[in-house]
Design an enzyme around this catalytic site. Sequence first.
Site: not given
Length: 361
Positions: A134, A293
């Site tokens: 994806s 992150y």
Amino acid sequence: MAALKYAGLDDTDSEDELPPGWEERSTKDGWVYYANHLDEKTQWEHPKTGKRKRIAGDLPYGWEQETDENGQIYFVDHLNKRTTYLDPRLAFTVEDQPGKMNTRQKYDGNTTAMDILQGCDLSLKVVIITGANSGIGFETARSLALHGAHVIMACRNLQKANEARRQILDEWHKAKIEVMSLDLASLHSVKSFADAFRSKNLPLHVLICNGAIFGAPWQLTEDNLEMTFQVNHLGHFYLVSLLQDVLRHSVPSRVVVVSSESHRFTDIKDSSGKLDLNLLSPSKKDYWAMLAYNRSKLCNVLFSKELNRRLSPYGVTSNALHPGNMMYSSIHRSWWGYTLLFALVRPFTKSMSGDERNVIG
């Protein structure tokens, strides 16, 4: 034909950009000429630079040249199922200068991966892409496969990966693309993937470390490591370590690490200036998804830089990249709050394939 000199030509952003009323065309034998619709004249020389050009390279994958009933050449794009009288190679012309090849490539905010690869023959290249089912990973796999590369989609969700593979094969049935199981949240899975790839006795020309998660809640992996840090960084670190000898035997080869500008908004040191070991397995109360992150992306950059220093003398280069602030992908799927935020800015973003033209910046 002599170059026409117009003192009043409108200014444009590029010396190669044509003034209003002009059109770039090509002859059957590959020479470029320019049509002035205002004066209904044509000329060989570019109206601004005075240079002559010709077509460079072969047609992109999926394109064929045909001739209509009037003897006019037109071009068929089988991938996108369209026809045009404009040669798709006009964006990749060379100046007619004896002894000098100067390829002028025109890229902007609407340029797609397919545009960048136009004219490239990758039929002898083997590429591994993590997280290729994806988003950026899929479009990368699609673009490389449609240009002849042998692409290995290294994915955790095999059902989605095989569906993505079928989409690519629907575009070009000769694409060399296969799916292999890889879960970056499991060091055992990374080792199994590397062993399985080695058993194929293939070279490895490009390793693209793309797989990542964003906004994930606190969770430890089976290796007792924080999920975001392991998936985004440690899993790739281990994968490259296991395959670096294959890369060295496949030179010239490269590693591409997909990082983010978010790496600028953190550090990996504690208050005393030492490496913060909470990177590996922070407690739940000390965990913040965005910070995790950002730290993983900083480690991506540092890892790529050091990898390039160590391996470039052997013909293996490594680069980290920021894919863009206004790209729309599915990386936000880990938390509904980020999904809502991404949905709000969706009208102002660029899709993975570049089909949408409303790009900011």
